[in-house]
Design an enzyme around this catalytic site. Structure first.
Site, PDB file in Angstrom:
ATOM      1  N   ARG A 147     -39.536 -20.558 127.146  1.00 23.89           N
ATOM      2  CA  ARG A 147     -40.068 -21.580 128.045  1.00 23.89           C
ATOM      3  C   ARG A 147     -38.952 -21.983 129.007  1.00 23.89           C
ATOM      4  NH1 ARG A 147     -41.895 -23.302 122.832  1.00 23.89           N
ATOM      5  NH2 ARG A 147     -44.174 -23.286 122.636  1.00 23.89           N
ATOM      6  N   LYS A 171     -40.947 -26.753 121.464  1.00 22.13           N
ATOM      7  CA  LYS A 171     -41.765 -27.961 121.443  1.00 22.13           C
ATOM      8  C   LYS A 171     -41.754 -28.581 120.053  1.00 22.13           C
ATOM      9  CE  LYS A 171     -44.990 -27.024 125.197  1.00 22.13           C
ATOM     10  NZ  LYS A 171     -46.421 -26.874 125.586  1.00 22.13           N
ATOM     11  N   HIS A 237     -42.848 -19.271 134.211  1.00 26.66           N
ATOM     12  CA  HIS A 237     -43.854 -19.038 133.171  1.00 26.66           C
ATOM     13  C   HIS A 237     -44.549 -17.692 133.346  1.00 26.66           C
ATOM     14  CE1 HIS A 237     -45.025 -21.394 129.752  1.00 26.66           C
ATOM     15  NE2 HIS A 237     -46.289 -21.048 129.888  1.00 26.66           N
ATOM     16  N   ARG A 240     -42.834 -15.426 131.084  1.00 23.09           N
ATOM     17  CA  ARG A 240     -43.225 -15.677 129.687  1.00 23.09           C
ATOM     18  C   ARG A 240     -44.584 -15.032 129.394  1.00 23.09           C
ATOM     19  NH1 ARG A 240     -42.542 -19.067 125.118  1.00 23.09           N
ATOM     20  NH2 ARG A 240     -44.397 -20.231 124.464  1.00 23.09           N
ATOM     21  N   HIS A 263     -45.597 -20.641 119.334  1.00 23.86           N
ATOM     22  CA  HIS A 263     -46.878 -21.337 119.363  1.00 23.86           C
ATOM     23  C   HIS A 263     -47.203 -21.895 117.977  1.00 23.86           C
ATOM     24  CE1 HIS A 263     -48.467 -18.903 123.072  1.00 23.86           C
ATOM     25  NE2 HIS A 263     -47.729 -19.934 123.415  1.00 23.86           N
ATOM     26  N   TYR A 272     -53.789 -13.902 125.090  1.00 25.73           N
ATOM     27  CA  TYR A 272     -53.182 -12.635 125.498  1.00 25.73           C
ATOM     28  C   TYR A 272     -53.966 -11.435 124.978  1.00 25.73           C
ATOM     29  CZ  TYR A 272     -49.465 -15.697 126.959  1.00 25.73           C
ATOM     30  OH  TYR A 272     -48.764 -16.704 127.585  1.00 25.73           O
TER      31      TYR A 272
END
Length: 296
Positions: A147, A171, A237, A240, A263, A272
């Site tokens: 990220r 995150k 992004h 990514r 994630h 994806y």
């Protein structure tokens, strides 16, 4: 306690418990500020007086005024977090957003680069310091799927260039270790040879030696895309997304890609698989002798 004071208490709790980025915390503050403004416009002076029907009315009004479905979904998510906190603290006896749903989202697949486009983008020629830095940033993004906030926060001590690994804080302050490819290692070694590569030094410094800002990276990537004549809009992004799509296309291992991206929910990674299916569909249409032929 007034609604505004309850919102501030929740934001302090959020900052202490989840340690979100300043950008994320500001987004929560804006979303909850909109709730307070809507309550005032509807004459609702406390969360106790807020009902699911009233919330539906607020959402419907905002939607008619042009607020996008994705923005409304984000608002509702922020509000749910506040009401869960108030309920846990014994400050609210009911959930004002129970059963409330935002407008249906149109699924928008992220744009990605193909392998040739990605290789062309990350190939930054020249040994000038700026080119060396740009090459290292691009290679690391594409190599490891970081990220933007993870890349800007990197210190040299987070990198193991011998072992080909990088340690990132994602995150929710979740730590993960991601492989770094050969080309990215070489680009980072070239960057380190310029000096100021102590363990606590930022890998990508900005003005005054502080970590480079997210905005500076975004602007630089846009300039690189224009300079290289790339038809797609280049932003961090995008690399990514490209990393994830290429990894899944080659390996088919959704769980591994989930871990690499950091994630929490595999549903986030599953987008994806749709990108991969698009690729397979194009291959099928171009290769199968009866793919586009009408039945007799």
């Amino acid at each position: 306690m007034e609604p505004g004071a309850q919102v501030e208490a929740y934001l302090r709790h959020l900052a202490a418990e989840r340690a979100p980025s300043p950008h994320t915390l500001d987004a929560y503050r804006r979303d909850l500020g909109k709730l307070l403004a809507m309550m005032q416009a509807h004459g609702v002076d406390s969360f106790h007086s807020l009902t699911p029907d009233r919330v539906r009315g607020m959402v419907a009004t905002s939607h008619r005024q042009g607020l996008a479905p994705s923005s409304l979904q984000r608002l509702l998510s922020s509000w749910r977090g506040l009401f869960r906190y108030l309920a846990a603290e014994g400050l609210l006896a009911h959930d004002p957003v129970a059963g409330v749903r935002g407008p249906k989202l149109r699924r928008k697949l992220p744009q990605v680069l193909d392998t040739d486009e990605a290789a062309g983008l990350v190939t930054v020629e020249g040994d000038e310091p700026l080119n060396v830095r740009d090459r290292a940033m691009l290679e690391l993004f594409y190599s490891s799927g970081l990220r933007l906030s993870e890349l800007t926060g990197l210190r040299w001590g987070d990198l193991d260039l011998v072992g080909g690994e990088v340690r990132v804080l994602g995150k929710g302050r979740k730590l993960r270790i991601v492989p770094v490819g050969r080309f990215a290692v070489q680009a980072l070694q070239a960057l380190a040879s310029g000096g100021n590569a102590g363990p606590e030094q930022p890998v990508f410094p900005g003005r005054g030696g502080a970590p480079i800002s997210s905005r500076a990276v975004q602007l630089r990537f846009k300039q690189i895309g224009l300079r290289q004549g790339t038809m797609k809009r280049i932003h961090p992004h995008l690399l990514r997304h490209t990393f994830a799509s290429h990894m899944l296309e080659s390996s088919g291992d959704l769980r591994a890609v989930q871990e690499l991206l950091g994630h929490a929910d595999i549903a986030t990674t599953q987008i994806y698989t749709h990108l991969d299916f698009q690729h397979l569909s194009k291959v099928y249409d171009s290769a199968h002798p009866r793919a586009k032929k009408r039945m007799p």
